[in-house]
Design a protein around this motif. Structure first.
Motif, PDB file in Angstrom:
ATOM      1  N   LEU A  51       0.822  -1.207   0.000  1.00 53.75           N
ATOM      2  CA  LEU A  51       0.000   0.000   0.000  1.00 53.75           C
ATOM      3  C   LEU A  51       0.861   1.266   0.000  1.00 53.75           C
ATOM      4  O   LEU A  51       0.548   2.239  -0.686  1.00 53.75           O
ATOM      5  CB  LEU A  51      -0.930  -0.013   1.217  1.00 53.75           C
ATOM      6  CG  LEU A  51      -2.093  -1.000   1.165  1.00 53.75           C
ATOM      7  CD1 LEU A  51      -2.842  -0.997   2.488  1.00 53.75           C
ATOM      8  CD2 LEU A  51      -3.035  -0.680   0.015  1.00 53.75           C
ATOM      9  N   TRP A  52       1.937   1.254   0.783  1.00 51.09           N
ATOM     10  CA  TRP A  52       2.815   2.423   0.825  1.00 51.09           C
ATOM     11  C   TRP A  52       3.478   2.660  -0.531  1.00 51.09           C
ATOM     12  O   TRP A  52       3.545   3.796  -1.004  1.00 51.09           O
ATOM     13  CB  TRP A  52       3.887   2.229   1.901  1.00 51.09           C
ATOM     14  CG  TRP A  52       4.865   3.362   1.936  1.00 51.09           C
ATOM     15  CD1 TRP A  52       4.670   4.604   2.468  1.00 51.09           C
ATOM     16  CD2 TRP A  52       6.195   3.357   1.401  1.00 51.09           C
ATOM     17  NE1 TRP A  52       5.792   5.388   2.291  1.00 51.09           N
ATOM     18  CE2 TRP A  52       6.742   4.645   1.642  1.00 51.09           C
ATOM     19  CE3 TRP A  52       6.965   2.396   0.750  1.00 51.09           C
ATOM     20  CZ2 TRP A  52       8.032   4.976   1.242  1.00 51.09           C
ATOM     21  CZ3 TRP A  52       8.252   2.723   0.365  1.00 51.09           C
ATOM     22  CH2 TRP A  52       8.774   3.999   0.602  1.00 51.09           C
ATOM     23  N   LEU A  54       2.353   1.842  -3.428  1.00 48.18           N
ATOM     24  CA  LEU A  54       1.358   2.210  -4.434  1.00 48.18           C
ATOM     25  C   LEU A  54       0.796   3.607  -4.217  1.00 48.18           C
ATOM     26  O   LEU A  54       0.582   4.359  -5.185  1.00 48.18           O
ATOM     27  CB  LEU A  54       0.221   1.191  -4.423  1.00 48.18           C
ATOM     28  CG  LEU A  54      -0.649   1.097  -5.677  1.00 48.18           C
ATOM     29  CD1 LEU A  54       0.197   0.724  -6.876  1.00 48.18           C
ATOM     30  CD2 LEU A  54      -1.747   0.066  -5.479  1.00 48.18           C
ATOM     31  N   LEU A  55       0.568   3.981  -2.959  1.00 52.62           N
ATOM     32  CA  LEU A  55      -0.096   5.252  -2.664  1.00 52.62           C
ATOM     33  C   LEU A  55       0.868   6.349  -2.232  1.00 52.62           C
ATOM     34  O   LEU A  55       0.517   7.527  -2.287  1.00 52.62           O
ATOM     35  CB  LEU A  55      -1.140   5.041  -1.551  1.00 52.62           C
ATOM     36  CG  LEU A  55      -2.241   4.023  -1.860  1.00 52.62           C
ATOM     37  CD1 LEU A  55      -3.157   3.855  -0.658  1.00 52.62           C
ATOM     38  CD2 LEU A  55      -3.036   4.442  -3.094  1.00 52.62           C
ATOM     39  N   HIS A  58       4.446   6.039  -5.286  1.00 50.54           N
ATOM     40  CA  HIS A  58       3.965   5.543  -6.587  1.00 50.54           C
ATOM     41  C   HIS A  58       5.041   4.717  -7.291  1.00 50.54           C
ATOM     42  O   HIS A  58       5.245   4.826  -8.502  1.00 50.54           O
ATOM     43  CB  HIS A  58       3.516   6.702  -7.489  1.00 50.54           C
ATOM     44  CG  HIS A  58       2.206   7.285  -7.091  1.00 50.54           C
ATOM     45  ND1 HIS A  58       1.376   7.967  -7.968  1.00 50.54           N
ATOM     46  CD2 HIS A  58       1.552   7.300  -5.902  1.00 50.54           C
ATOM     47  CE1 HIS A  58       0.290   8.380  -7.334  1.00 50.54           C
ATOM     48  NE2 HIS A  58       0.388   7.980  -6.072  1.00 50.54           N
ATOM     49  N   ASP A  60       5.340   1.803  -8.749  1.00 51.31           N
ATOM     50  CA  ASP A  60       4.512   0.719  -9.239  1.00 51.31           C
ATOM     51  C   ASP A  60       5.314  -0.553  -9.513  1.00 51.31           C
ATOM     52  O   ASP A  60       4.807  -1.663  -9.330  1.00 51.31           O
ATOM     53  CB  ASP A  60       3.778   1.155 -10.511  1.00 51.31           C
ATOM     54  CG  ASP A  60       2.741   2.231 -10.229  1.00 51.31           C
ATOM     55  OD1 ASP A  60       2.524   2.552  -9.047  1.00 51.31           O
ATOM     56  OD2 ASP A  60       2.157   2.763 -11.200  1.00 51.31           O
ATOM     57  N   ALA A 105      -7.124  -4.837   0.232  1.00 54.21           N
ATOM     58  CA  ALA A 105      -6.183  -3.717   0.244  1.00 54.21           C
ATOM     59  C   ALA A 105      -5.854  -3.269  -1.177  1.00 54.21           C
ATOM     60  O   ALA A 105      -5.787  -2.067  -1.467  1.00 54.21           O
ATOM     61  CB  ALA A 105      -4.908  -4.113   0.986  1.00 54.21           C
ATOM     62  N   THR A 106      -5.655  -4.236  -2.060  1.00 52.78           N
ATOM     63  CA  THR A 106      -5.327  -3.895  -3.445  1.00 52.78           C
ATOM     64  C   THR A 106      -6.483  -3.180  -4.126  1.00 52.78           C
ATOM     65  O   THR A 106      -6.280  -2.193  -4.849  1.00 52.78           O
ATOM     66  CB  THR A 106      -4.959  -5.166  -4.229  1.00 52.78           C
ATOM     67  OG1 THR A 106      -3.888  -5.838  -3.566  1.00 52.78           O
ATOM     68  CG2 THR A 106      -4.533  -4.823  -5.638  1.00 52.78           C
ATOM     69  N   ALA A 109      -6.726   0.407  -2.888  1.00 54.43           N
ATOM     70  CA  ALA A 109      -5.641   1.209  -3.467  1.00 54.43           C
ATOM     71  C   ALA A 109      -5.892   1.494  -4.948  1.00 54.43           C
ATOM     72  O   ALA A 109      -5.628   2.601  -5.427  1.00 54.43           O
ATOM     73  CB  ALA A 109      -4.307   0.486  -3.285  1.00 54.43           C
ATOM     74  N   ARG A 113      -6.292   5.089  -6.922  1.00 52.72           N
ATOM     75  CA  ARG A 113      -5.412   5.404  -8.049  1.00 52.72           C
ATOM     76  C   ARG A 113      -6.159   5.409  -9.381  1.00 52.72           C
ATOM     77  O   ARG A 113      -5.560   5.607 -10.424  1.00 52.72           O
ATOM     78  CB  ARG A 113      -4.291   4.374  -8.105  1.00 52.72           C
ATOM     79  CG  ARG A 113      -3.191   4.525  -7.075  1.00 52.72           C
ATOM     80  CD  ARG A 113      -2.174   5.584  -7.502  1.00 52.72           C
ATOM     81  NE  ARG A 113      -1.624   5.293  -8.811  1.00 52.72           N
ATOM     82  CZ  ARG A 113      -0.535   4.548  -9.019  1.00 52.72           C
ATOM     83  NH1 ARG A 113       0.116   4.031  -7.978  1.00 52.72           N
ATOM     84  NH2 ARG A 113      -0.098   4.321 -10.239  1.00 52.72           N
TER      85      ARG A 113
END
Length: 233
Positions: A51-52, A54-55, A58, A60, A105-106, A109, A113
């Motif tokens: 999560l960190w 991705l958010l 970023h 990826d 969680a995915t 997120a 996004r």
């Protein structure tokens, strides 16, 4: 192959003793410190990291790497539990818990996004809410959670492939986009459909247990039913 004990005598072919399959989670031993459990815990610890990545920054590419490691450990913990004879009650609970936590969680997120539309998240998370209600029903009648259905495992497998592909498709262009986007959508559709279908089967199983209880026949004691075992009073 025959032996001095007759044609049915087993002949060992591997130095690793395989654990017999157990259909009831309550028959598994109370083990904690095992390799499969360590992999499940590692997978759980990867959720906040994912999560960190991705958010926050970023990153990826690193987020995809975490998802890929999660998929590998999801396969490996079950395989090692059988090969090493290290199945346990804790592992039977940790494995599906880690899968569900990753999926929820995915999805959250991805909505933040704008990777997937909101309705996809509503459907899949709604399935988890319904199953949470079914767990409360089971507890009311004195049952533990039902065994994980093979359709649920197949759904998780597809979704864990779909998520990194969706993330890659979000940044892809040109020929790469033309390849990765259809694959991402296909895994998402297959995984989502199986995920919902496995939830429907779960509800049907719980409904059967409730009917059996009301009729005076405990639903968890039928041979081969694959339902949760009734705890001893």
């Amino acid at each position: 192959m025959t032996s001095s004990q007759g044609p049915s005598a087993a002949v060992p072919v591997s130095p690793v003793a395989r654990e017999p399959r157990v259909s009831d989670r309550n028959e598994l031993p109370d083990r904690v410190w095992t390799v499969p459990n360590a992999l499940s815990v590692l997978r759980l610890l990867g959720v906040p990291l994912f999560l960190w990545l991705l958010l926050g920054p970023h990153e990826d590419g690193w987020a995809v790497a975490v998802l890929m490691v999660s998929g590998v450990t999801d396969w490996a913990d079950g395989k090692l539990a059988r090969v090493l004879g290290q199945s346990s009650r804790l592992g039977a609970l940790l494995d599906p818990a880690a899968d569900r936590l990753y999926i929820i969680a995915t999805l959250v997120a991805f909505v933040l996004r704008d990777v997937v539309p909101l309705w996809v998240v509503v459907v899949l998370v709604g399935r988890e809410v319904v199953l949470g209600g079914m767990l409360l029903v089971l507890r009311r009648y004195g049952y533990e959670p039902l065994q994980v259905h093979y359709l649920g495992k197949a759904a998780t497998f597809n979704l864990l492939y779909a998520f990194p592909l969706l993330l890659l498709a979000d940044d892809a262009t040109g020929a790469w986009l033309a390849w990765v986007q259809p694959a991402a959508y296909a895994f998402t559709i297959w995984g989502g459909a199986l995920y919902v279908l496995s939830g429907v089967f779960y509800v049907v199983q719980v409904a059967g247990i409730v009917r059996a209880e009301r009729a005076g026949t405990p639903g968890g004691t039928r041979p081969g039913a694959g339902a949760a075992a009734r705890p001893a009073p």
